[in-house]
Design an enzyme around this catalytic site. Structure first.
Site, short mmCIF file in Angstrom:
data_model
loop_
_atom_site.label_atom_id
_atom_site.label_comp_id
_atom_site.label_asym_id
_atom_site.label_seq_id
_atom_site.Cartn_x
_atom_site.Cartn_y
_atom_site.Cartn_z
N GLU A 44 36.95 -90.83 -14.99
CA GLU A 44 36.29 -90.68 -16.32
C GLU A 44 36.60 -91.23 -17.59
OE1 GLU A 44 33.74 -87.04 -18.08
OE2 GLU A 44 35.32 -87.14 -16.31
N LYS A 111 26.37 -89.50 -16.97
CA LYS A 111 26.93 -88.32 -16.21
C LYS A 111 25.64 -87.17 -16.64
CE LYS A 111 31.01 -85.40 -16.97
NZ LYS A 111 31.71 -85.54 -17.49
N CYS A 163 33.21 -85.97 -12.68
CA CYS A 163 33.60 -85.36 -13.12
C CYS A 163 33.25 -83.83 -13.03
CB CYS A 163 33.88 -84.78 -14.18
SG CYS A 163 35.35 -84.11 -14.45
#
Length: 612
Positions: A44, A111, A163
């Site tokens: 990330e 995300k 994540c």
């Protein structure tokens, strides 16, 4: 499904180090190509660094990151590369992964869930993306799909959870990816290190690969990126509820590429280390990265011979031992940017001596035992060792105040004042030594002291960095016993024979830390409930009276003392030097637990405790 070769690439990045970040990514791509990798996933925000903080809010910073992506694309020929970066669209910034296939940008995934707990403040910088939403993003004059996307390579259908996306239970994107029949899910992450956290990750990968009936590849950032958080560089591959591959964590290398065939078979699983090993390896890497990225030339430490400063001295020595073992002497020295010429056959000790300078700063209240402990440890590690007394400075300060107020200071009336002036008098001269050496001064306070304010501001809290401020004293005392044997550090023998004490009162008063406070084993249980779990004083009491074999009235007194000292000393925690996040929680208001500096001090809550 075709058997292809994929890889995760962990990288040790630094915010604003555009050239270095780009170079590490490029070298990893080149190594992946040599390994004939077909799909390579980076962590990330690998292009910018995760710890860029409010730089993400600027207009120019995401634009600069996008420019780095443009530079990278031509190097992605004959390979598919997924790499993370921030992207601004009008007034919103998104945390994204760009997918480049054979030197063409195929799309950008955003995300969907942002981390806002503990050390994370992602909602300050980023906007979460909506599930199923896809837009067109203009890049170099062309329209590129942006949003909730999946991709195909040969017969492989793959997608992403970034994540925090993976930690959202039934809401996580993985379930929707399963519905879309993906074969492979990548999870590029910037997940901070905490002792035993790798166990949780393994469980996540095993569960995800089973629940989604897919391969699941996890790739984390590496190193002490920006000061406080340490990333462990973990790379994992799972399938059908089984772990197939895992690397060893916390490498001193700039990057690591772990490649595997997309086959349901084990391909090398590094063992999970014990908590004690994780602590020393993470601290060693954290110190190494902090030292080289700050462009300092070494460390200076006020070595009292007690547990805290001795722990830090050993950690610096372990930084040298582990860094040299992985990088070699030349590689280690080159990465630090220092000049080094060994003076004996024991090169490791010589290198510790070049990087660590210690000083024992005694007073008339110091004992021969702590001097012997400090000197023996420093010599066993190879650290430079100085010794002096500060009685003259303490007496000078004391006499000036006595003249000003017109009376003598006494231990009966002025106990705290007389203790603190000794601790503070040590600070100026040790700072001088740090300045002369162009070195980082290491602060020695621990988390338990941070809880209750049992640390002298501008005394043992002085420093550029506080390596153990996020670790409790109960663990430190246990770790020192472990380290003496398991790290072969015989110089800790005298340290481990001493009872923890500040040595600030006259010796005949037999001062000890636990007599001043309470047993460290009790502090750690109270803070676990009060700070980590955010429970009230009454809740803490009701739980601990069942768990601990302590008289009820004594336990109540301990709990009251903890909460009163906690609320009274927030101002100290606000001023602590930057500390590594090493455990599941810490008390640093900048990275984990915010608390008002001024408060009512739990007055009503502690009254309720008396009524039980």
């Amino acid at each position: 499904m075709a058997v292809i070769k994929i890889a995760g690439a962990t990288v040790n990045q630094t915010p604003l180090d555009w050239e270095g970040n780009f170079s590490r990514i490029l070298l990893a791509i080149q190594q992946a190509k040599l390994k004939q990798v077909e799909i390579l996933c980076f962590p990330e925000l690998a292009i910018s660094g995760y710890g860029s903080e409010d730089l993400f809010l600027s207009y120019w910073y995401p634009q600069k990151a996008l420019g780095q992506l443009e530079k990278l694309i031509p190097h992605c020929d004959d390979i598919t590369v997924a790499v993370g970066l921030p992207i601004r669209i009008q007034d919103k910034v998104y945390n994204t992964v760009a997918i480049v296939e054979n030197a063409k940008l195929k799309g950008i995934v955003a995300k969907q869930f942002l981390a806002i707990d503990g050390v994370h403040y992602e909602f300050r910088w980023f906007t979460p993306w909506l599930a199923h939403e896809v837009i067109e993003f203009e890049f170099l004059g062309k329209k590129v799909p942006f949003g909730d996307l999946t991709f195909y390579y040969k017969s492989i259908h793959y997608g992403f959870e970034i994540c925090e996306d993976a930690w959202r239970g039934s809401s996580r994107p993985g379930y929707r990816l399963h519905d879309r029949k993906v074969d492979l899910i990548f999870n590029p992450s910037a997940s901070h290190f905490a002792m035993k956290k790798t166990v949780e990750r393994r469980e996540l990968i095993e569960f995800s690969s089973q629940a989604f009936d897919s391969y699941y590849c996890y790739v984390n950032l590496l190193g002490n990126e920006a000061g406080r958080m340490i990333f462990d560089g973990e790379i994992l591959l799972g399938k059908s509820g089984k772990l197939l591959a895992r690397n060893q964590l916390l490498s001193f290398q700039d990057f690591e590429v772990l490649a595997f065939e997309l086959e349901d078979k084990e391909q090398g699983i590094a063992p999970i280390q014990a908590k004690e090993w994780e602590f020393v390896q993470a601290s060693a890497l954290g110190l190494f990265d902090y030292l080289r990225k700050s462009k300092s030339k070494g460390f200076v430490l006020s070595l009292s011979g007690g547990a805290d400063s001795s722990t830090i001295a050993v950690l610096v020595a372990e930084m040298v031992r582990r860094g040299v073992a992985e990088l070699g002497i030349k590689g280690f020295v080159k990465k630090l940017g220092i000049e080094f010429s060994p003076e004996s056959e024991d090169i490791e000790k010589d290198l510790v001596g070049a990087l660590l300078t210690t000083a024992y700063q005694g007073t008339k209240n110091s004992s021969a035992d702590t001097f012997k402990s400090a000197k023996t440890l420093a010599e066993s590690l190879g650290a430079k060792f100085h010794s002096w007394t500060i009685d003259e400075e303490v007496d000078s300060y004391t006499e000036k105040i006595e003249t000003a107020i017109g009376r003598k200071l006494t231990w009966e009336q002025d106990d705290i004042t007389l203790q603190n002036i000794q601790a503070r008098s040590r600070s100026p001269i040790i700072w001088m030594l740090a300045n002369l050496n162009n070195a980082l001064l290491l602060s020695t306070s621990n988390r338990s002291e941070g809880d209750v304010g049992y640390a002298t501001m501008d005394g043992d809290t002085s420093g550029s960095i506080s390596p153990i401020a996020a670790v409790d004293k109960h663990f430190i005392l246990h770790w020192l016993q472990w380290a003496e044997k398991n790290l072969d550090r015989p110089g800790l023998t005298f340290v481990n024979s001493l009872t923890p004490t500040a040595e600030l009162r006259p010796l005949e008063r037999t001062q000890t830390d636990e007599k001043d406070l309470m047993p460290y084993s009790v502090i750690v249980e109270i803070e676990r409930l009060a700070i980590r779990d955010r429970r009230s004083p009454v809740d803490v009491f009701l739980i601990l009276k069942e768990e601990l074999q302590i008289d009820v009235s004594v336990l109540k007194d301990y709990i009251k003392k903890f909460f009163r000292l906690w609320s009274r000393n927030q101002w100290k925690r606000e001023r602590l030097a930057p500390a590594f996040h090493l455990d599941e929680f810490n008390v640093d208001p900048k990275t984990w637990y915010r608390f008002p500096i001024l408060s009512g001090g739990y007055a009503e809550e502690l009254e309720q405790l008396d009524q039980i």
